[in-house]
Enzyme design. Structure first.
Site, short mmCIF file in Angstrom:
data_model
loop_
_atom_site.label_atom_id
_atom_site.label_comp_id
_atom_site.label_asym_id
_atom_site.label_seq_id
_atom_site.Cartn_x
_atom_site.Cartn_y
_atom_site.Cartn_z
N LYS A 1 11.36 31.93 51.10
CA LYS A 1 12.61 31.43 50.53
C LYS A 1 12.71 31.84 49.07
CE LYS A 1 14.87 27.11 49.10
NZ LYS A 1 14.73 25.63 49.01
N ASP A 4 19.54 27.16 42.50
CA ASP A 4 20.15 26.29 43.51
C ASP A 4 21.02 25.24 42.83
OD1 ASP A 4 20.84 24.86 45.73
OD2 ASP A 4 18.89 23.88 45.96
N LYS A 9 24.43 19.57 43.04
CA LYS A 9 23.39 18.67 42.53
C LYS A 9 23.94 17.99 41.28
CE LYS A 9 19.46 21.46 44.15
NZ LYS A 9 18.82 20.48 45.04
N ASP A 57 13.23 27.51 42.80
CA ASP A 57 13.45 27.46 44.25
C ASP A 57 13.20 28.81 44.91
OD1 ASP A 57 13.90 25.67 46.27
OD2 ASP A 57 16.08 25.76 46.18
N ASP A 99 23.46 21.97 50.26
CA ASP A 99 22.23 21.94 49.49
C ASP A 99 20.99 22.13 50.37
OD1 ASP A 99 20.79 21.82 47.15
OD2 ASP A 99 20.68 19.63 47.11
N GLU A 140 20.24 24.89 51.78
CA GLU A 140 20.44 26.33 51.90
C GLU A 140 19.16 27.09 52.22
OE1 GLU A 140 18.28 26.15 48.40
OE2 GLU A 140 19.93 24.85 49.02
N ARG A 171 16.67 26.63 54.36
CA ARG A 171 16.45 26.88 55.78
C ARG A 171 17.46 27.90 56.31
NH1 ARG A 171 17.54 20.62 57.04
NH2 ARG A 171 16.63 20.57 54.95
#
Length: 512
Positions: free
Chosen positions: A263, A268, A275, A286, A346, A348, A350
């Site tokens: 990932k 993010d 967020k 992230d 949020d 994202e 996966r």
């Protein structure tokens, strides 16, 4: 471009602690230790007698040896029931940091084994190298801060073993440096196109081949879940996503194939489900899952295992917010054919891994003894569940039968890169099955993972369902071992440095 190919200081093997040209000896101490030099032993015994607290402190002592100073850093006392080899990493890290504070430019580190920890010397040296790392943007924007030292000397009682330890530590640290460079850098320095440029330079003329996908039409056709997340960022050229495939083919017969998906969310915002409340800060980390996979590939390139093929995919994307962003309630047909309903933008991470994992599944059907992995800073729940410094491994049925989680736990314990084991259960799969008529998969609920029961196991189930891997379980004619690694607790939270976890564990388990 940051230098990702070599260390900025010399690492030199020395015969003993009386070597000249050094300005301090970094010595790791623990109770019942046997010293290898009479002058060192005399200095330590006297200091510990005068001040017993030095057995658990970091201190600088004067010495009659040519280096003139001893930086004494304690790894003990070691409780055999609860302590582990990380005590040696911590002691070396603190010792080198203290030496730097004292203005040491040419430290000489003393490596000694421990009967309970086979890799204590290697972990000690890795701790020292970690303390000497300079983040990529500091190297680039404040070059006067580099290097921290001019030379690192290494002493080991067995010269042959010492030489091998140095070369192995350099390879492992080079991999962790690649991971830290990508993971540490801010959202602009390591936006997806910049990650591509960095990796092309890092693996130029190497044993690793790169294939980069950047065409939005190809994303839409073959990686539609990734394309949804990339949609908002795609309108800004410097933020446009990349899927970067990397491959290593060994010189010998392939006996095992390791396939990893990382990932790489370079920033993010949360997307449309933005967020709020100040929790967006630090979200440049992230991308540490993809960073770790890239770093692992650097170790592969340097060690060149003879019988292991390694294939990896980095999902590099920015989860931006704007008029073009994907939103909850969208129904998207994944590469696997599964209809995925978006529940929260949020979630994202996966999404950007699922189609790449599906591609790995397709490759695994013709691969020799494949092991599939996803590596991600995926859930706050993982951090809460196991705490800082620990990765989580979750096996599907075939991976559990193959002993993958046990293999990683054993490897991680040996090199101080620890794992905790979680289990994917029927409730996790049920939670992510489609709820509306015709839906196959529900991406997530609308509560944070930290407030969702089984909040870190559920995303592993989503990846099984959305990639089609659920259909390759233990009873299938072609079962495929798959393990999800959640490194939210171990990857390194800002402002602390990125760690490169779980590179050491993966290397110990599959390369060494």
């Amino acid at each position: 471009m940051g230098d990702c190919k070599s260390f900025s200081f010399e690492i030199k093997q020395e015969k003993d602690l009386a070597a000249t040209g050094y300005d301090a000896i970094v010595h790791i101490h623990w109770p019942q230790q046997k010293e290898h030099h009479s002058k060192l032993q005399s200095a330590l015994a006297g200091a510990l007698k005068r001040d017993p607290s030095l057995a658990s402190e970091v201190a600088i002592l004067s010495s009659d040896l040519p280096a003139g100073r001893i930086v004494l850093s304690s790894a003990g006392p070691l409780d055999p029931d609860y302590d582990d080899v990380r005590s040696f990493r911590d002691a070396a890290y603190k010792g080198v940091k203290r030496a730097l504070k004292a203005g040491v430019k040419k430290p000489l580190i003393h490596l000694q084994g421990h009967p309970d920890y086979e890799d204590a010397e290697l972990v000690t040296l890795l701790g020292a190298l970690e303390a000497l790392h300079v983040p990529i943007q500091i190297r680039e924007l404040k070059p006067e801060n580099l290097p921290k030292i001019e030379q690192l000397g290494v002493v080991h009682a067995d010269a042959t073993k010492g030489s091998k330890l140095i070369e192995l530590a350099k390879a492992l640290e080079a991999g962790r440096r690649v991971a830290r460079d990508i993971g540490d850098a801010d959202p602009e320095r390591m936006a997806p196109p910049k990650v591509q440029q960095y990796l092309e330079e890092a693996f130029k003329e190497s044993s690793i081949s790169l294939k980069v996908i950047e065409d939005e039409k190809e994303f839409a056709e073959n990686y539609p879940l990734f394309e949804a997340v990339n949609r908002a960022a795609s309108v800004v050229q410097r933020h446009r996503g990349r899927i970067i495939f990397m491959e290593y083919v060994p010189s010998g017969e392939v006996k095992e194939t390791v396939m990893l998906v990382g990932k790489g969310v370079t920033y993010d915002t949360g997307g449309a489900d933005i967020k709020a409340g100040g929790i967006m800060a630090g979200m440049s980390r992230d991308k540490c899952g993809a960073a770790a996979v890239a770093g692992f590939m650097k170790v592969v390139d340097l060690l060149k295992p003879k019988n292991v093929k390694i294939v990896s995919g980095l999902s590099m994307v920015r989860n931006s917010v704007g008029s073009n962003c994907y939103v909850a309630d969208e129904l998207i047909k994944a590469r696997s054919g599964a209809l995925v309903r978006v529940g929260n933008t949020d979630a994202e991470g996966r999404m950007v891994m699922a189609d790449v994992l599906c591609r790995m599944k397709e490759l695994a059907l013709s691969a020799v003894n494949p092991h599939l992995f996803t590596v991600a800073t995926l859930t706050g729940h993982a951090h809460l569940a196991v705490g800082e410094g620990y990765s989580i491994v979750m096996d599907n049925g075939p991976a559990k039968k193959a002993g993958t989680s046990k293999r990683l736990v054993t490897a991680g314990d040996a090199l101080g890169d620890p794992f905790e084991v979680s289990t994917i259960r029927r409730e996790d799969l049920a939670f992510h099955r489609g709820k509306a008529e015709g839906d196959d998969v529900m991406q997530c609920n609308n509560a944070p993972s930290s407030r969702t029961p089984r909040g870190h196991q559920g995303p592993a189930a989503f990846l099984l369902l959305s990639s089609g891997l659920e259909g390759h379980g233990s009873t299938h004619e072609k079962p495929i071992p798959y393990s999800h690694l959640d490194i939210a607790g171990s990857g390194g939270d800002f402002p602390n440095p990125a760690t490169g976890a779980p590179i050491l564990a993966l290397a110990k388990a599959f390369l060494l």
